[in-house]
Design a protein around this motif. Structure first.
Motif, PDB file in Angstrom:
ATOM      1  N   LEU A 186      35.467  30.938  38.537  1.00 42.68           N
ATOM      2  CA  LEU A 186      36.703  31.591  38.087  1.00 42.68           C
ATOM      3  C   LEU A 186      36.951  31.312  36.611  1.00 42.68           C
ATOM      4  O   LEU A 186      37.382  32.187  35.857  1.00 42.68           O
ATOM      5  CB  LEU A 186      37.900  31.104  38.914  1.00 42.68           C
ATOM      6  CG  LEU A 186      37.998  31.661  40.331  1.00 42.68           C
ATOM      7  CD1 LEU A 186      39.173  31.053  41.063  1.00 42.68           C
ATOM      8  CD2 LEU A 186      38.127  33.176  40.315  1.00 42.68           C
ATOM      9  N   MET A 245      34.737  33.443  34.639  1.00 44.96           N
ATOM     10  CA  MET A 245      35.255  34.819  34.636  1.00 44.96           C
ATOM     11  C   MET A 245      36.465  34.946  33.712  1.00 44.96           C
ATOM     12  O   MET A 245      36.655  35.971  33.058  1.00 44.96           O
ATOM     13  CB  MET A 245      35.650  35.236  36.055  1.00 44.96           C
ATOM     14  CG  MET A 245      34.467  35.559  36.911  1.00 44.96           C
ATOM     15  SD  MET A 245      34.921  35.647  38.618  1.00 44.96           S
ATOM     16  CE  MET A 245      33.360  36.137  39.337  1.00 44.96           C
ATOM     17  N   PHE A 246      37.262  33.885  33.676  1.00 41.62           N
ATOM     18  CA  PHE A 246      38.417  33.853  32.783  1.00 41.62           C
ATOM     19  C   PHE A 246      37.949  33.946  31.322  1.00 41.62           C
ATOM     20  O   PHE A 246      38.533  34.690  30.517  1.00 41.62           O
ATOM     21  CB  PHE A 246      39.188  32.547  33.035  1.00 41.62           C
ATOM     22  CG  PHE A 246      40.356  32.320  32.116  1.00 41.62           C
ATOM     23  CD1 PHE A 246      41.436  33.186  32.116  1.00 41.62           C
ATOM     24  CD2 PHE A 246      40.384  31.231  31.261  1.00 41.62           C
ATOM     25  CE1 PHE A 246      42.520  32.970  31.272  1.00 41.62           C
ATOM     26  CE2 PHE A 246      41.456  31.006  30.416  1.00 41.62           C
ATOM     27  CZ  PHE A 246      42.527  31.887  30.418  1.00 41.62           C
ATOM     28  N   VAL A 285      35.160  35.300  30.350  1.00 44.70           N
ATOM     29  CA  VAL A 285      34.678  36.678  30.156  1.00 44.70           C
ATOM     30  C   VAL A 285      35.865  37.592  29.829  1.00 44.70           C
ATOM     31  O   VAL A 285      35.788  38.426  28.914  1.00 44.70           O
ATOM     32  CB  VAL A 285      33.930  37.186  31.422  1.00 44.70           C
ATOM     33  CG1 VAL A 285      33.660  38.681  31.331  1.00 44.70           C
ATOM     34  CG2 VAL A 285      32.633  36.450  31.598  1.00 44.70           C
ATOM     35  N   THR A 286      36.971  37.395  30.558  1.00 45.01           N
ATOM     36  CA  THR A 286      38.161  38.214  30.308  1.00 45.01           C
ATOM     37  C   THR A 286      38.671  37.986  28.887  1.00 45.01           C
ATOM     38  O   THR A 286      38.989  38.945  28.171  1.00 45.01           O
ATOM     39  CB  THR A 286      39.269  37.863  31.334  1.00 45.01           C
ATOM     40  OG1 THR A 286      38.716  37.999  32.626  1.00 45.01           O
ATOM     41  CG2 THR A 286      40.466  38.790  31.206  1.00 45.01           C
ATOM     42  N   VAL A 329      27.463  43.504  26.817  1.00 42.20           N
ATOM     43  CA  VAL A 329      26.295  43.077  27.593  1.00 42.20           C
ATOM     44  C   VAL A 329      26.005  41.592  27.327  1.00 42.20           C
ATOM     45  O   VAL A 329      25.679  40.840  28.251  1.00 42.20           O
ATOM     46  CB  VAL A 329      25.050  43.942  27.259  1.00 42.20           C
ATOM     47  CG1 VAL A 329      23.821  43.419  27.970  1.00 42.20           C
ATOM     48  CG2 VAL A 329      25.286  45.387  27.657  1.00 42.20           C
ATOM     49  N   ALA A 385      28.401  39.492  29.374  1.00 43.01           N
ATOM     50  CA  ALA A 385      27.980  39.425  30.781  1.00 43.01           C
ATOM     51  C   ALA A 385      26.766  38.512  30.916  1.00 43.01           C
ATOM     52  O   ALA A 385      26.700  37.676  31.834  1.00 43.01           O
ATOM     53  CB  ALA A 385      27.666  40.824  31.301  1.00 43.01           C
ATOM     54  N   PHE A 428      27.728  34.894  30.710  1.00 42.18           N
ATOM     55  CA  PHE A 428      28.385  34.477  31.948  1.00 42.18           C
ATOM     56  C   PHE A 428      27.334  34.018  32.959  1.00 42.18           C
ATOM     57  O   PHE A 428      27.465  32.965  33.589  1.00 42.18           O
ATOM     58  CB  PHE A 428      29.195  35.660  32.498  1.00 42.18           C
ATOM     59  CG  PHE A 428      29.652  35.504  33.926  1.00 42.18           C
ATOM     60  CD1 PHE A 428      30.762  34.740  34.223  1.00 42.18           C
ATOM     61  CD2 PHE A 428      28.964  36.125  34.959  1.00 42.18           C
ATOM     62  CE1 PHE A 428      31.186  34.598  35.542  1.00 42.18           C
ATOM     63  CE2 PHE A 428      29.384  35.986  36.273  1.00 42.18           C
ATOM     64  CZ  PHE A 428      30.493  35.225  36.563  1.00 42.18           C
ATOM     65  N   TYR A 429      26.264  34.803  33.071  1.00 44.16           N
ATOM     66  CA  TYR A 429      25.229  34.460  34.045  1.00 44.16           C
ATOM     67  C   TYR A 429      24.396  33.258  33.595  1.00 44.16           C
ATOM     68  O   TYR A 429      23.970  32.459  34.424  1.00 44.16           O
ATOM     69  CB  TYR A 429      24.347  35.680  34.335  1.00 44.16           C
ATOM     70  CG  TYR A 429      25.083  36.699  35.169  1.00 44.16           C
ATOM     71  CD1 TYR A 429      25.252  36.503  36.534  1.00 44.16           C
ATOM     72  CD2 TYR A 429      25.665  37.827  34.600  1.00 44.16           C
ATOM     73  CE1 TYR A 429      25.958  37.400  37.311  1.00 44.16           C
ATOM     74  CE2 TYR A 429      26.369  38.733  35.364  1.00 44.16           C
ATOM     75  CZ  TYR A 429      26.515  38.513  36.721  1.00 44.16           C
ATOM     76  OH  TYR A 429      27.227  39.403  37.479  1.00 44.16           O
ATOM     77  N   THR A 456      20.087  38.763  35.810  1.00 43.24           N
ATOM     78  CA  THR A 456      21.475  38.315  35.930  1.00 43.24           C
ATOM     79  C   THR A 456      21.911  38.283  37.395  1.00 43.24           C
ATOM     80  O   THR A 456      22.536  37.314  37.841  1.00 43.24           O
ATOM     81  CB  THR A 456      22.439  39.220  35.142  1.00 43.24           C
ATOM     82  OG1 THR A 456      22.157  40.572  35.476  1.00 43.24           O
ATOM     83  CG2 THR A 456      22.328  39.030  33.667  1.00 43.24           C
TER      84      THR A 456
END
Lengths: 243, 287
Positions: free
Chosen positions: A102, A105-106, A108-109, A130, A133, A136-137, A216
């Motif tokens: 989370l 993801m936060f 990423v946001t 891209v 993303a 993130f991975y 990913t």
């Protein structure tokens, strides 16, 4: 599970707030750095490079917070208490993994909003979604490798195992740089030229995108596998924890 | 359980908080074509229902006990799988209907997807990967609609009605954008009412699907995942264009293309989910 998640949130809130404060600084600075050279012809490339570099930096900082979610919990008493709760080890470890995901993801946001802000101020898109993303991975992959080590050997020893692994990789890179084929990096001008030519070639870009997509998505089952391994290793690891 | 009056008050607080910033952005920064001109504020739009639900929970001192923030109950994996599979299957079912009944001058192999399968699958995978990475945006809506509004409405009415009302409110939340042609364009006879009706039908159907996922797992994540993937795995359009990037010739006006191709599956899945969530749990005899 929700309780454990709440515990993670409560324990890490100060770090997250500190991260947010530094984040605001690091998101505003690159935008206005680029803004100074708004009329420059190469603004597109400059924007991509500067925002891209800061994006990587932000993910590294966020990674440091994620790495610390287990610190302080490696106590025998706590481990046996966790085992006796209704959610059990699965709930406890699951909350750590969920919090990590989370938080990623936060980030990423936040990064998405930053890019949107940059686009709004500078009037052109950086095309870095891209990269966000992908980062993130990469972050999830790093945690998927790191967490079972921490659970099995404790924060201290697990951290040392991680640092040793990183040192081995760096050593391998240095050895390759000394004795391997480094002609691709001989001139940074030609390197970037070739890099942009590669990105500009539709066929190569298509294949690259396909591989980015496959790699990913492969991280997600790996992350889940890592969670299952951590659950399995938890009680074994608890034997090594301090009282 | 809180009184009806209290529940209505909580719903009203939530709705004001969810609608006010969204409407402000959608109106102030409208490009009059169904989109917003400000990239930053546009990117924040999906977050307001969650922000509204968090503020409402804090103001009303409800707490987060029923916010469904956990992974879900045992056996939830199949619902997570369904949340991923549905957005992947939807464009392909739509494409099949499109090319069987609607496209007049070409086949799937002539489409942008069919003529460049590598790029098509790359788009699909990147859409899937970025949908999962940006799950927080999906959570931004689902924490509000499925995590707060539907359960509150269920205290006032039967579940199917609560699902339908949530769907209508959810569609209206897009109101200012719809009025300018969001999702369905402007080039049809009964603009913008057709867009509103289509959006309402779509939102009620998806409300049923997403509520079903939420109820079965007792978690908002599958719904958020499904919602986000529906938004990011948007490969359907690759079947509507040919390899040169031009629209195929359709047997119906453009407004009806999306509706005829995608709505059968959206409505069917919504109806099935509505039946599934309406079914009363059997009480074992002798209890």
């Amino acid at each position: 599970m929700t309780g454990y998640l709440y515990k993670e949130f409560k324990l890490n809130i100060r770090l997250v707030l500190l991260f947010l404060l530094t984040y605001i600084f690091f998101s505003v600075v690159p935008i206005f750095t680029v803004y100074d050279s708004k009329d420059d012809d190469t603004i597109g490339q400059t924007l991509t490079m500067i925002l891209g570099a800061f994006c990587v930096f932000v993910f590294i900082t966020a990674g440091c917070i994620q790495s610390g979610v287990f610190s302080g919990d490696d106590r025998k008493k706590w481990a046996y208490f966790v085992t006796s709760t209704p959610s059990g080890i699965k709930g406890y470890i699951g909350a750590k993994y969920l919090f990590t995901m989370l938080f990623a993801m936060f980030v990423v946001t936040l990064e998405t909003l930053k890019l949107a802000l940059a686009e709004q101020i500078l009037g052109q898109s950086s095309g870095l979604s891209v990269l966000i993303a992908a980062m993130f991975y990469v972050q999830l992959f790093m945690r998927a490798v790191e967490y079972p080590l921490i659970v099995r050997f404790g924060t201290k020893t697990g951290g040392m195992v991680k640092i040793t692994a990183v040192c081995v990789i760096i050593l391998a890179v240095i050895i390759y740089a000394l004795f391997g084929d480094t002609s691709a990096f001989a001139s940074m001008d030609t390197f970037w030229e070739r890099m942009f030519a590669f990105v500009g070639d539709p066929d190569k870009l298509k294949k690259l995108l396909l591989w980015v997509g496959v790699c990913t998505l492969a991280v997600l089952p790996l992350y889940y596998l890592s969670y299952r391994i951590s659950v399995k290793l938890y009680l074994k690891g608890a034997e090594n924890y301090a009282k | 359980m809180p009184s009806k009056k209290k529940t209505i008050l909580r719903i009203l607080i939530y709705l004001v908080l969810a609608f006010a910033p969204a409407f402000a952005i959608e109106l102030i920064f409208s490009d009059k074509q169904g989109d917003v001109t400000n990239a930053f504020w546009g990117a924040t739009l999906m977050l307001y229902p969650a922000i509204a639900s968090i503020i409402t929970r804090l103001v009303t001192k409800e707490g987060f006990r029923d916010a469904m923030l956990g992974f879900g109950r045992r056996g939830s994996a199949k619902y997570y799988a369904a949340a991923v599979l549905y957005p992947l299957v939807l464009p392909f079912v739509g494409a099949a209907i499109l090319h069987l009944f609607i496209v007049k001058n070409g086949s799937v192999s002539d489409s942008a997807f069919g003529s460049d399968v590598v790029m098509g699958f790359a788009s699909l995978l990147i859409g899937l990967a970025s949908g999962i990475a940006t799950l927080f945006h999906g959570l931004g809506e689902e924490l509000g609609w499925r995590g707060y509004l539907t359960p509150k409405l269920e205290q006032l009415m039967p579940t199917p009605a609560a699902v339908a009302v949530t769907g209508i409110i959810w569609a209206l939340w897009h109101g200012p954008l719809l009025a300018y042609g969001y999702n369905f364009g402007r080039d049809y006879d009964f603009f913008p009412y057709g867009g509103f009706i289509a959006m309402t039908v779509m939102c009620i159907s998806w409300s049923a699907l997403l509520t079903w996922l939420t109820k079965r797992t007792d978690s908002v994540y599958p719904a958020a995942l499904c919602h986000m993937l529906i938004d990011t795995v948007a490969v359907f359009l690759l079947f509507a264009y040919n390899a040169e990037g031009e629209y195929f010739e359709f047997a119906v006006p453009e407004f009806w293309v999306k509706i005829l191709a995608l709505f059968p599956m959206i409505i069917a899945s919504g109806a099935v989910c509505m039946v599934l969530i309406s079914r009363k749990k059997k009480v074992p005899s002798g209890t």
